[in-house]
Design a protein around this motif. Structure first.
Motif, PDB file in Angstrom:
ATOM      1  N   SER A  64      -7.711   4.968   3.213  1.00  0.00           N
ATOM      2  CA  SER A  64      -7.568   4.056   2.076  1.00  0.00           C
ATOM      3  C   SER A  64      -8.854   3.250   1.934  1.00  0.00           C
ATOM      4  CB  SER A  64      -6.377   3.120   2.278  1.00  0.00           C
ATOM      5  OG  SER A  64      -6.281   2.203   1.216  1.00  0.00           O
TER       6      SER A  64
ATOM      7  N   ASN B 290       0.822  -1.210   0.000  1.00  0.00           N
ATOM      8  CA  ASN B 290       0.000   0.000   0.000  1.00  0.00           C
ATOM      9  C   ASN B 290       0.854   1.258   0.000  1.00  0.00           C
ATOM     10  OD1 ASN B 290      -2.314  -1.491  -0.014  1.00  0.00           O
ATOM     11  ND2 ASN B 290      -2.636  -1.425   2.203  1.00  0.00           N
TER      12      ASN B 290
ATOM     13  N   ASN C 258      -3.692   1.573  -8.169  1.00  0.00           N
ATOM     14  CA  ASN C 258      -4.295   2.413  -7.143  1.00  0.00           C
ATOM     15  C   ASN C 258      -4.258   3.883  -7.576  1.00  0.00           C
ATOM     16  OD1 ASN C 258      -4.328   0.010  -5.728  1.00  0.00           O
ATOM     17  ND2 ASN C 258      -2.589   0.550  -4.411  1.00  0.00           N
TER      18      ASN C 258
ATOM     19  N   ILE D 215      -6.790   7.329  -0.680  1.00  0.00           N
ATOM     20  CA  ILE D 215      -6.303   6.256  -1.543  1.00  0.00           C
ATOM     21  C   ILE D 215      -7.487   5.371  -1.923  1.00  0.00           C
ATOM     22  CG2 ILE D 215      -4.711   4.314  -1.758  1.00  0.00           C
ATOM     23  CD1 ILE D 215      -3.081   5.565   0.536  1.00  0.00           C
TER      24      ILE D 215
ATOM     25  N   ILE E 254      -4.450   7.904  -5.785  1.00  0.00           N
ATOM     26  CA  ILE E 254      -4.383   8.695  -4.562  1.00  0.00           C
ATOM     27  C   ILE E 254      -4.561  10.151  -4.948  1.00  0.00           C
ATOM     28  CG2 ILE E 254      -1.851   8.763  -4.695  1.00  0.00           C
ATOM     29  CD1 ILE E 254      -1.812   8.995  -1.651  1.00  0.00           C
TER      30      ILE E 254
ATOM     31  N   TYR F 139      -4.883   2.214   8.134  1.00  0.00           N
ATOM     32  CA  TYR F 139      -4.766   3.676   8.101  1.00  0.00           C
ATOM     33  C   TYR F 139      -5.754   4.246   9.105  1.00  0.00           C
ATOM     34  CZ  TYR F 139      -2.211   2.996   3.737  1.00  0.00           C
ATOM     35  OH  TYR F 139      -1.305   2.608   2.794  1.00  0.00           O
TER      36      TYR F 139
ATOM     37  N   PHE G  65       0.984   4.074  -2.785  1.00  0.00           N
ATOM     38  CA  PHE G  65       0.714   5.474  -2.420  1.00  0.00           C
ATOM     39  C   PHE G  65       1.759   6.398  -3.039  1.00  0.00           C
ATOM     40  CE2 PHE G  65       1.216   9.164   0.239  1.00  0.00           C
ATOM     41  CZ  PHE G  65      -0.072   9.525   0.579  1.00  0.00           C
TER      42      PHE G  65
ATOM     43  N   VAL H   4      -7.747   1.906  -3.617  1.00  0.00           N
ATOM     44  CA  VAL H   4      -6.915   0.801  -4.115  1.00  0.00           C
ATOM     45  C   VAL H   4      -7.631   0.101  -5.260  1.00  0.00           C
ATOM     46  CG1 VAL H   4      -5.822   0.513  -1.847  1.00  0.00           C
ATOM     47  CG2 VAL H   4      -7.854  -0.854  -2.453  1.00  0.00           C
TER      48      VAL H   4
END
Length: 707
Positions: A173, A31, A112, A68, A114, A160, A35, A70
């Motif tokens: 996230s 992750n 992902n 985020i 962000i 998170y 990110f 994913v």
């Protein structure tokens, strides 16, 4: 993939905080790496191009919340995954309760994403971002039907600390994102944009199906369409928003499509543009409904930026020779319109001003120096000099130049004339002429000469640059030689009567100045000789004084003098008193003189004489001291003599007798018997009065005895 270092360049402080958070959760390596690898591109996307309508947002300098999504979150509408190019955004409530986008990013379906979600900017008066700990609401924009959907289900990664609450420098996230929709339909259009007059097809599409028993309603803004069909055709007269409402009997789904209607282009160029031949033409045109333009020319000039409405045209040599050039501008339509539009402009090329002067000019310094330029195509002219002179009219083609002292001392200077072009020409052109001047005759002479009226006048003068000279007079005198600079003038009787006159000397030039002359007037002043008048002759009595009354004219001063031994109380007074001396009184007459002395330059005085007659004292003598007369007789005075008298008078001292004429030198006395006889004698006297103006008296007596 971009590195974390790039993130520092745009969001330095935020990236530091995110890096700290990533370090805390470093065990979530996948992750964290996602990110870092993906987040930078999303951070660069702010409000503006590419976002769905109404999703625009403004980043601020505060600390954002990192979001985020994913890849495994599988953002979807019911069981329909979203596609590459669809959007996911976070929404907050503004001051009026409306939902506004605080941050968004595009989904690509391969990794992902962000993106930052921004908080409220405290430096602005309105709420333009999330408040602390405000709930973030999420929406998905589906490009296929151009509709956005509310996220109804979202799950958060517990690794998170952030969830759906906004916090500065927070990170959330999302691991599951779902929009649940019961029934949904949307509208499609066959073409967008369209050209004016083009027909479009509108179709209602069911995206999320239910019963299959659907009803449809079409409306438009502006008003013009109202239909219950699933598919219809319409010809919009302007850009139009179409509203679709589809019902399955239980639920209603709405959608709208905005169709842009373009028109064929219209172009308007100025009919004429006037420029100078040495200028470029700044073009301009008004165009609407166009995708681009191009300028062209029938001449041989060139364009700078011919695809601009404000192109610049550089005229060619043929254009300048012809004096004009015809330009055209073509406007291309916006797709799907097909028709071009054109208009033309005539470029008129104006010539700049021209001016010429003679190469050289010569003037006598005494003449009027008129200079003239020949000019054309000018709006104004202006003269200038290299010297110190001035112009009578410096903005006229024909003007007079007044040379200054330096000009005349050097005898040469340059005059220049500048012609200013007529608009639109801005240039000015000049020409110059070399001027030579020649000295005219000069003359010097006294302004006046003063002489006595009986004298001649010596005249003198000095001249340069001359060929001849001449004396003239306004009076009646004569010159010894009037053609000499130095001569003698003899005043005439008229000159003398008027006290003088004016004589003039003339000097005539030579060479280029031969037609010019100079002259100088000299005032002749004739001083008049003095005159003296001592007055009338007069007598003086012995022991008396003489009161004089003289006059004089044109004298500087006067004095009295005597031939005798007397004196004056003031010899400089015209009316003094003279006191005669003994010699004066012993003379029968003596003379007194009045002298009037002349004013300069006259020298001879004027002298006048008054004769004074000395009047003697009166004298009288009866002749006898004693005489007798008998009673009854009268006495005759026959021996009496008298001198220097004017009148006489006989009288008695004690008698009462009478005289036959007591003013007669030899009268008869008639004794009074009643009185004189009794007295025995009477005293008889005579007195004589002196001659006028004398006042003295003389007398004598005798005794007359009565017998």
């Amino acid at each position: 993939m971009k590195s974390l270092i790039s993130t520092f360049s745009k969001y330095t402080f935020l990236s530091i905080c995110f890096t700290i958070i990533i370090s805390i959760f470093s065990f979530h390596s996948t992750n964290a790496q996602n990110f870092v690898n993906k987040g930078i591109g999303s951070f660069e996307k702010i409000s503006g191009d590419g976002l769905p309508p109404g999703w625009e947002y403004l980043p601020n300098t505060g600390n954002p919340h990192g979001l985020i999504i994913v890849l495994g979150a599988n953002p979807r509408i019911n069981d329909i995954p979203i596609n590459d190019g669809d959007y996911i955004g976070a929404f907050y409530e503004d001051d009026f309760g409306a939902l506004k986008c605080g941050g968004a990013d595009v989904w690509n379906g391969t990794e992902n994403i962000i993106f930052p979600v921004f908080g409220d900017n405290p430096d602005t008066p309105e709420k333009d971002g999330f408040s602390y700990n405000e709930t973030m609401r999420f929406r998905i924009y589906y490009q296929n039907n151009q509709k956005d959907y509310e996220v109804t289900q979202i799950a958060w990664d517990p690794n998170y600390y952030g969830t759906n609450k906004w916090n500065p420098l927070g990170v959330s996230s999302a691991i599951d994102v779902l929009c649940t929709v019961g029934f949904d339909a949307y509208a499609t259009v066959s073409e967008n944009p369209v050209c004016l007059g083009q027909t479009i097809n509108l179709d209602a599409q069911v995206f999320i199906e239910t019963t299959g028993n659907y009803s449809y309603s079409w409306l438009s803004d502006p008003i013009g369409l109202n239909s219950n069909l699933a598919s219809i055709s319409h010809t919009p007269a302007e850009s139009t928003t179409y509203y679709l409402e589809v019902s399955d009997g239980l639920d209603i789904s709405t959608h709208q499509q905005h169709v842009f209607v373009f028109e064929n282009p219209q172009v308007y160029a100025p009919d004429t543009i006037n420029i100078c031949k040495n200028q470029t033409a700044q073009l301009s045109a008004e165009v609407i409904n166009y995708s681009g333009v191009i300028w062209s020319t029938e001449g041989d000039g060139t364009f700078f930026n011919p695809g601009s409405l404000n192109a610049i045209y550089h005229p060619g040599n043929a254009d300048k020779a012809n004096g004009s050039a015809r330009l055209s501008i073509k406007a291309f339509p916006k797709s799907p319109c097909l028709n071009d539009a054109t208009d033309t402009t005539l470029i008129v090329l104006k010539s700049p001003a021209e001016i010429t002067l003679p190469a050289t000019l010569e003037f006598c310094e005494l003449e009027e120096m008129m200079v003239e330029a020949e000019a054309s195509l000018f709006s104004a002219v202006l003269w200038a000099s290299s010297g110190d002179g001035t112009f009578s009219n410096p903005d006229s083609l024909l003007t007079q130049y007044f040379p200054g002292p330096s000009d005349l001392s050097i005898n040469e200077f340059l005059l220049s004339a500048t012609a200013f072009s007529i608009s639109p020409c801005q240039v000015s052109v000049s020409d110059q002429v070399f001027v030579s001047t020649y000295n005219g005759p000069t003359l010097s002479a006294p302004t006046s000469r003063t002489v006595c009226e009986t004298s001649s006048v010596n005249l003198n003068s000095v001249a340069f640059n001359y060929t001849s000279s001449l004396w003239t007079t306004a009076g009646d005198g004569t010159f010894d030689n009037p053609q000499l600079l130095n001569t003698i003038y003899h005043p005439g009787t008229g000159d003398i009567e008027t006290g003088g006159n004016i004589v003039t000397v003339h000097a005539f030039g030579n060479g280029i100045c031969q037609e010019y002359s100079v002259s100088k007037n000299i005032q002749i002043i004739l001083k008049v000789l003095p005159t003296a008048d001592a007055g009338n002759d007069q007598p003086v009595c012995i022991g008396g004084t003489v009161n004089l009354s003289g006059t004089a004219t044109n004298q500087s001063y006067l004095t009295w003098s005597s031939s005798g031994d007397g004196y004056f109380d003031n010899i400089y007074s015209p009316s003094p008193v003279y006191y005669p001396g003994s010699i004066d009184f012993s003379s029968q007459t003596f003379s007194l003189f009045l002298s009037a002395f002349a004013n300069y330059p006259c020298t001879l005085p004027s002298v006048d004489t008054v004769e004074i007659e000395v009047l003697p004292e009166p004298e009288v003598e009866i002749g006898l001291n004693t005489a007798s007369v008998c009673f009854g007789a009268n006495y005759y005075f026959e021996q009496t003599v008298a001198y220097n008298y004017s009148t006489l008078n006989w009288f008695t001292i004690n008698g009462t007798g009478t005289f036959d004429d007591n003013s007669n030198l030899n009268p008869i006395y008639f004794p009074d018997p009643g009185h004189d006889y009794s007295l025995g004698s009477v005293i008889v006297g005579i007195s004589v009065q002196s001659l006028e103006p004398c006042t003295s008296v003389a007398d004598d007596f005798m005794t007359l005895v009565m017998q």
